[in-house]
Design a protein around this motif. Structure first.
Motif, short mmCIF file in Angstrom:
data_model
loop_
_atom_site.label_atom_id
_atom_site.label_comp_id
_atom_site.label_asym_id
_atom_site.label_seq_id
_atom_site.Cartn_x
_atom_site.Cartn_y
_atom_site.Cartn_z
N ALA A 405 -9.50 1.79 -9.67
CA ALA A 405 -9.50 0.50 -8.99
C ALA A 405 -8.15 -0.19 -9.04
O ALA A 405 -7.90 -1.15 -8.31
CB ALA A 405 -10.57 -0.42 -9.59
N ALA A 406 -7.27 0.29 -9.91
CA ALA A 406 -5.99 -0.37 -10.13
C ALA A 406 -4.81 0.50 -9.72
O ALA A 406 -3.70 0.33 -10.24
CB ALA A 406 -5.86 -0.77 -11.60
N ILE A 407 -5.04 1.42 -8.79
CA ILE A 407 -3.94 2.26 -8.31
C ILE A 407 -4.20 2.65 -6.86
O ILE A 407 -5.35 2.77 -6.43
CB ILE A 407 -3.76 3.52 -9.19
N ARG A 408 -3.13 2.83 -6.12
CA ARG A 408 -3.15 3.32 -4.73
C ARG A 408 -1.72 3.67 -4.38
O ARG A 408 -0.80 3.42 -5.17
CB ARG A 408 -3.73 2.26 -3.79
N GLY A 409 -1.52 4.22 -3.20
CA GLY A 409 -0.19 4.65 -2.82
C GLY A 409 0.82 3.53 -2.69
O GLY A 409 2.03 3.77 -2.74
N THR A 410 0.35 2.29 -2.55
CA THR A 410 1.26 1.14 -2.42
C THR A 410 1.43 0.37 -3.72
O THR A 410 2.26 -0.54 -3.78
CB THR A 410 0.73 0.17 -1.36
N PHE A 411 0.67 0.71 -4.76
CA PHE A 411 0.68 -0.11 -5.98
C PHE A 411 2.02 -0.02 -6.69
O PHE A 411 2.59 1.06 -6.86
CB PHE A 411 -0.44 0.33 -6.93
N ARG A 412 2.50 -1.18 -7.16
CA ARG A 412 3.81 -1.25 -7.81
C ARG A 412 3.65 -1.78 -9.23
O ARG A 412 3.05 -2.83 -9.46
CB ARG A 412 4.74 -2.19 -7.03
#
Length: 440
Positions: A405-412
């Motif tokens: 829930a706390a990661i994706r390809g855009t997460f920084r």
């Protein structure tokens, strides 16, 4: 209520419950003495993280979204991360473990009541359940922080997990990423945080990027070649830090004759050569890259490798597509307590054949943390904007301790370049015009 709204409520509730189950595991695995003890000046006592999770949930969901009466307004300042440094928190009059557990349970009951009644539309804070998603991510981020605290804890092991999957086809080498524009960031990801927005077109020159993160075996070769003793490979700031901090190997490594042992969550064993190196700072990653004749990728290069689909020209949510991460895609969510060897998750590879960009280790990039063109803080400046500038480097991709829930390809993610207590590693890149890399 529409069927879609009810499905969203169910998803939010499930994510909230799953996050709390993980929090309970991490705080219930040790006794009260370990909960109130500060295991490192870099980290809060676990009991502070526990009550802080509840405090943020109360502020945003119970008070703001729900408009309910405060539960414990008297402790707001104690659990404001900007009021007290981590080193100072043990001296505060914190809630006891029993009080903290009662408090977070009381807040959770009220927050779920708010979820049942909230209109998940209208206000920007509530559209698509954003405030609830923000709180889910916040709790999972603190769960990863608490997992890092467990790694720094001294004592008998208390956490267990099965080993990561074995590798049938090891991954090595690099891939060519053609030059050209791609869409970086997002305008459509419902729970994306402010620093991931807005989507914008970025033209990235052609480059090569490694198919896998740098491994323990490769990093041990850097040490054996005298990499820590040769200032040629280090930036001036990096060399100053290497000398001042006395760095000689990744954190938690220790010599064992001609080899190396590493301690992980209370267990010491020989390093696994083909698993990604972890607990290295930005300066160590930068020095290794120079020694190897390469460099760290920029943030834009990392995201293009992770999201760009050359067949369609669109940017995916994840390297494998738009589907939410499952166990066959990536090493996430504490399902294993260490990074997996390169090639362990072939189902998570990008269209160009870059592996494990999501999970395993946070990957250092060479980019300073800053807002994208058109950035606007939301819902508060302290989430991102106050950290913008050259003091922080961007990390991408999540680790084995990051929840889906706390990661994706855009997460920084971002941190100081000296930090090593986080689950950080790196992969290498090079300009398309450069000669093939050498030493490593």
């Amino acid at each position: 209520m529409t069927i879609e709204t009810e499905r969203l409520r169910d998803r939010v509730a499930a994510d909230m419950i799953r996050a709390r189950e993980r929090t309970t595991l991490l705080t219930g695995a040790v006794d009260d003495g370990d909960l109130i003890r500060q295991h490192s000046p870099l980290m809060s006592p676990l009991v502070w993280d526990l009550a802080h999770v509840g405090s943020q949930e109360e502020l945003w969901l119970v008070r703001d979204v729900g408009g309910r009466e405060p539960v414990r307004p008297d402790i707001d300042e104690l659990y404001d991360a900007f009021k007290h440094t981590r080193a100072d928190r043990p001296a505060l009059p914190l809630l006891s473990p029993a009080e903290a557990r009662r408090y977070v349970a009381q807040v959770r009951d009220k927050a779920l009541d708010v979820l049942d009644a909230a209109r998940l539309e209208g206000r920007r804070l509530t559209v698509d359940g954003f405030a609830f998603g923000m709180i889910v991510q916040h709790e999972q981020q603190h769960d990863e922080t608490m997992l890092a605290t467990h790694q720094l804890r001294v004592g008998s092991p208390v956490l267990t997990a099965p080993p990561p999957p074995a590798v049938s086809s090891p991954i090595a080498g690099e891939v060519f990423v053609p030059g050209g524009p791609f869409d970086m960031g997002t305008d459509t990801e419902a729970w994306a945080l402010d620093n991931e927005r807005p989507a914008h077109r970025v033209d990235v020159p052609a480059y090569y990027i490694d198919r896998a993160a740098v491994t323990n075996g490769h990093y041990a070769a850097f040490i054996a070649a005298g990499g820590y003793d040769d200032p040629r490979w280090w930036s001036p700031a990096g060399w100053d830090h290497r000398q001042a901090a006395g760095l000689t190997a990744p954190r938690h490594w220790q010599r064992d004759g001609d080899g190396w042992l590493a301690t992980s969550f209370g267990r010491t064993a020989p390093i696994v050569a083909d698993e990604p190196v972890v607990h290295v700072c930005y300066y160590e990653a930068e020095a290794f890259a120079a020694w190897a004749g390469k460099r760290l990728p920029t943030e834009a290069e990392w995201e293009k490798a992770a999201r760009h689909d050359p067949a369609t020209g669109r940017s995916r949510r994840y390297p494998w597509g738009d589907d939410t991460p499952e166990s066959h895609h990536a090493n996430l969510g504490q399902q294993h307590l260490r990074p997996a060897a390169a090639g362990a998750f072939p189902g998570g590879a990008s269209p160009l054949g870059v592996h494990q960009l999501i999970g395993d280790v946070w990957e250092w990039t060479s980019t300073d943390f800053a807002g994208y063109p058109g950035f606007g803080p939301f819902p508060y400046r302290e989430y991102s904007e106050v950290f913008f500038g050259p003091d922080y480097k961007v990390l991408r991709g999540g680790s084995f301790g990051t929840d889906r829930a706390a990661i994706r390809g855009t997460f920084r993610n971002w941190d100081y370049p000296i930090r090593r207590q986080i689950f950080s590693g790196f992969r290498l890149a090079r300009d398309a015009s450069s000669e093939s890399a050498g030493d490593a």
